[in-house]
Design an enzyme around this catalytic site. Structure first.
Site, mmCIF file in Angstrom:
data_model
loop_
_atom_site.group_PDB
_atom_site.id
_atom_site.type_symbol
_atom_site.label_atom_id
_atom_site.label_comp_id
_atom_site.label_asym_id
_atom_site.label_seq_id
_atom_site.Cartn_x
_atom_site.Cartn_y
_atom_site.Cartn_z
ATOM 1 N N GLU A 1 -34.858 62.718 24.049
ATOM 2 C CA GLU A 1 -34.603 61.107 23.964
ATOM 3 C C GLU A 1 -33.669 61.165 22.660
ATOM 4 O OE1 GLU A 1 -38.114 59.100 23.017
ATOM 5 O OE2 GLU A 1 -36.885 57.359 22.439
ATOM 6 N N GLU B 1 -46.752 49.324 20.284
ATOM 7 C CA GLU B 1 -45.457 48.835 20.844
ATOM 8 C C GLU B 1 -45.579 47.897 21.775
ATOM 9 O OE1 GLU B 1 -43.350 52.636 21.849
ATOM 10 O OE2 GLU B 1 -42.315 52.401 19.977
ATOM 11 N N ASP C 1 -41.003 59.927 15.202
ATOM 12 C CA ASP C 1 -40.753 59.736 16.649
ATOM 13 C C ASP C 1 -39.762 60.811 16.780
ATOM 14 O OD1 ASP C 1 -41.247 58.692 18.934
ATOM 15 O OD2 ASP C 1 -40.419 56.783 18.723
HETATM 16 C C1 BDP Z 1 -40.424 56.235 21.691
HETATM 17 C C2 BDP Z 1 -39.829 55.908 23.054
HETATM 18 C C3 BDP Z 1 -40.608 55.003 23.884
HETATM 19 C C4 BDP Z 1 -42.027 55.500 24.065
HETATM 20 C C5 BDP Z 1 -42.944 55.572 22.943
HETATM 21 C C6 BDP Z 1 -44.247 56.407 22.872
HETATM 22 O O1 BDP Z 1 -38.569 55.452 22.610
HETATM 23 O O2 BDP Z 1 -39.828 54.856 25.144
HETATM 24 O O3 BDP Z 1 -42.803 54.923 24.910
HETATM 25 O O4 BDP Z 1 -42.029 56.714 21.994
HETATM 26 O O5 BDP Z 1 -44.309 57.651 22.478
HETATM 27 O O6 BDP Z 1 -39.983 57.426 21.047
HETATM 28 O O7 BDP Z 1 -45.057 55.885 23.207
#
Ligand code: BDP
Length: 712
Positions: A412, A311, A384
């Site tokens: 979340e 990401e 996720d």
């Molecule tokens: C996702 C979240 C994000 C996190 C990412 C992670 O939306 O905010 O940075 O996981 O685990 O679920 O790195």
């Protein structure tokens, strides 16, 4: 004069009444004390506890950890019984004795060899004619955990005169991961600001840090990562290390080590180097010097948590190197100090097929290539943190690499802190999942050396944004310590310590909690559906979204619903993600008939008229599950209303208000998803189905620009 006196009397009467309404501690019940409330027990129970804790016997001089244990026992017994035990040199009748091999009374056989560095035993016995209780451990940390266990026993009505308990954690590292930013925003936080007041640290050390440490120590949490995995390099600068050191000083007596998330490009960002290439000698020297500096400030520093090449975060692949090269670079720097690296496997490349296959594809081939002090941290599922996911295929697939299980305590994707969802059953489900990777099969819990939980803690008085979200912090810690505990038993003891010991209410609340997770699965993502949430903030339903920059950010990518059916084909005719599992699972998951229905649409794309176990068509079953979820929330509200007399008014009202929000949002989820899936399937609603309240267009038009938790 008369009027004045009357007025004063009236005011006094009002004040007395107000004081009488306050709980015995003189504070209102707002959740701050979490499960360590120590409110007065009913009279008979008070007498039973006091009979076993009239005095405390411990080694002198006491280490800071032993002092913390003794202080907690004094505080707990005083709160529960109204009497504070005195410290005695010799055991009197009813003494609580904190003993190690060096101080244990002669002739008492204790299982020292089984207790290790963290375990404890609680034993009732008679010593020179006096009934006493031993809290026994090899270390002061074990004594601290044993003291909390004794207090738990006292609060949950155990027979304190006949104790015979022994407990040793099976997983060595049990950590919270704070996704807290240096400006005090919290990514995916729904409980206020970060508790780490970076701006005022190290000069101001908030008393709250001690209460945080107590709560975590009571569960056996032994590490905490202070900052977000989406890390800023500044967290590794001298001023921030001084701040982290001040926090570490508070946590140390409670057996909690401080860790930091490290940004892979720090040698460039902070050190002015032209590269962060893990094989570059100058980069290696930079990290080595940085590790030396950290250990000067925090001698027991735990290590680094790293999110790399995920990401948008920098990582070793930016230089054509592997995750192993990157992790080993940091491991080399930490190794002389005994530190470790938690390297996250949550990665997905920009241009690939099945998102669920990415972590395994990148990490499994690296098995055996990591330094011994690297632990690869794997999310519970391959996508996720969804309301339900099959266990991640990496568990059991990297036998030469220590693995950590990463769970998300903050909700979340499960309704933030306004939905009552007890995560114990979710944690239990993944911990007990049998990977079939060993000849006899091995559970996820048996495959891991560490368990990490993304924290749900913030500055809210109730710590977690809602009373019941503290149960998720609690369940995380208890199950990380002992994965053999049942989620239901953990819920029961949490209720007893947090709300009430009245048996009827305990039964009702335990039942409410036990089914709350299945409810959210039903009203959000039943039958293996996943990632249908609103864009970015992940609040509310948005199964229609299909226009995001990356294909695998779109809900339509995950559900693949069309006229022909619904679901993601991960069998050999599709992405073949099933092949990442052990052969036994791969075979089972390749056929809809042998796939657990709860995972059905995760692995299969099926026609709407596919016959389900219930005899219904898939279309009818999908709607039935959405209905069941909504109905379940209505039951939860009724259960909560039924225990009103047993709960203090402030907390009762707060939970009731949140449940009303949850009921409205469960209906919204159900209605929006039914409306959308009907628009794609083109099928009529089964007879008797309630039509959605609003049009699909109305649901699509909703916007939540200020939803919490986006972080900085
Ligand atoms: C996702 C979240 C994000 C996190 C990412 C992670 O939306 O905010 O940075 O996981 O685990 O679920 O790195």
């Amino acid at each position: 004069m008369k009027n004045w006196a009357q007025g004063l009397r009236a005011r006094c009467a009002a004040l007395c009444l107000a004081l009488a309404l306050l709980p015995a501690h003189g504070t209102t019940e707002d959740g701050y004390d979490v499960w360590l409330r120590y409110r007065p027990l009913p009279a008979a129970a008070q007498a039973r506890v006091w009979a076993q804790a009239r005095s405390l016997v411990h080694a002198e001089p006491a280490s800071p950890t032993l002092q913390a244990a003794v202080a907690e026992l004094k505080r707990g017994v005083a709160g529960l019984t109204g009497h504070e035990p005195k410290v005695a040199r010799q055991p009197t009748a009813g003494a609580l004795m904190l003993v190690t091999p060096a101080t244990a009374p002669a002739g008492v056989a204790l299982p020292w060899g089984e207790l290790g560095a963290e375990g404890y035993a609680l034993r009732s016995l008679t010593l020179q004619g006096r009934a006493v209780t031993l809290i026994a451990a090899c270390t002061d940390r074990g004594l601290l955990y044993g003291s909390f266990a004794w207090l738990r026993a006292a609060q949950t009505g155990a027979d304190l005169a006949a104790l015979n308990q022994q407990s040793t954690p099976k997983v060595a590292l049990r950590l919270l991961n704070h996704w807290d930013n240096l400006d005090r925003t919290v990514e995916r936080g729904y409980a206020g600001a970060s508790i780490w007041d970076w701006w005022k640290l190290p000069d101001l050390v908030d008393a709250r840090y001690t209460d945080y440490a107590r709560a975590n120590a009571s569960l056996g949490v032994n590490g905490t990562v202070l900052n977000n995995v989406n890390a800023k390099a500044e967290s590794l600068t001298a001023p921030f290390l001084a701040k982290a050191a001040a926090v570490a000083n508070v946590l140390r007596p409670y057996g909690i080590k401080v860790w930091l998330s490290a940004r892979f490009s720090a040698p460039k960002d902070l050190g002015g180097l032209p590269t962060a290439d893990p094989l570059d000698p100058a980069v290696r020297a930079w990290w080595k010097a940085k590790a030396d500096e950290i250990y000067r400030a925090i001698p027991d520093f735990g290590g680094f948590l790293v999110k790399a090449n995920s990401e948008g975060q920098p990582g070793p692949q930016d230089y054509g190197r592997t995750h192993a090269d990157g992790a080993n670079l940091l491991a080399e720097a930490l190794r002389p100090h005994g530190g470790q690296v938690m390297w996250r496997a949550f990665v997905y490349a920009p241009d690939t097929g099945d998102r669920a296959m990415q972590g395994y594809a990148e990490f499994q081939p690296l098995d055996g290539r990591f330094a011994p002090n690297v632990i690869v941290q794997v999310k519970n599922g391959a996508v996720d943190f969804q309301p339900r996911e099959p266990f991640h295929p990496l568990f059991g697939a990297m036998p030469k690499t220590p693995l950590a299980l990463e769970l998300q305590i903050t909700k979340e994707y499960l309704g933030f802190s306004t939905h009552l969802v007890y995560l114990g059953p979710l944690f239990e489900e993944v911990l007990r999942a049998d990977t079939r990777r060993q000849p006899q099969g091995a559970t996820v819990a048996q495959q891991v050396t560490a368990i990490a939980g993304v924290a749900n803690i913030g500055t809210d008085r109730s710590w977690c944004g809602s009373q019941f979200d503290c149960a998720n912090w609690y369940a995380f810690g208890r199950l990380a310590w002992d994965a053999d505990l049942s989620a239901e038993a953990v819920a029961r003891e949490w209720v007893q310590q947090t709300f009430t010991t009245a048996p009827g209410a305990v039964r009702t609340l335990t039942a409410l909690m036990a089914t709350s997770r299945e409810a959210v699965v039903d009203y959000m993502t039943p039958l293996g559906l996943h990632h249908l949430m609103g864009t970015g903030h992940h609040h509310g339903p948005a199964p229609w979204v299909n226009d995001l920059e990356r294909a695998d950010w779109n809900p339509t990518y995950f559900h693949r619903a069309g006229r022909d059916g619904i679901g993601f084909d991960r069998t050999p005719t599709g992405s073949n993600a099933v092949a990442q599992y052990a052969p036994e699972w791969a075979a089972r998951l390749s056929r809809p008939e042998s796939t657990p229905e709860d995972w059905l649409l995760w692995f299969h794309h099926l026609p709407w008229d596919h016959r389900m176990a219930s005899g219904r068509t898939l279309w009818a079953e999908l709607i039935a599950r959405y209905d069941r979820g909504e109905a379940r929330v209505a039951e939860m509200r009724a259960q909560w209303a039924a225990v009103r007399a047993d709960i203090d008014p402030a907390r009762h009202a707060e939970v009731a208000a949140y449940l009303a929000v949850q009921a409205a949002e469960a209906r919204w989820w159900r209605d929006a998803c039914v409306a959308y899936f009907q628009s794609v399937s083109g099928l009529p609603l089964p007879a008797g189905t309630r039509p959605p309240e609003r049009t699909l267009q109305a649901y699509k038009a909703l916007r939540f620009n200020f939803a919490p938790g986006r972080g900085g």
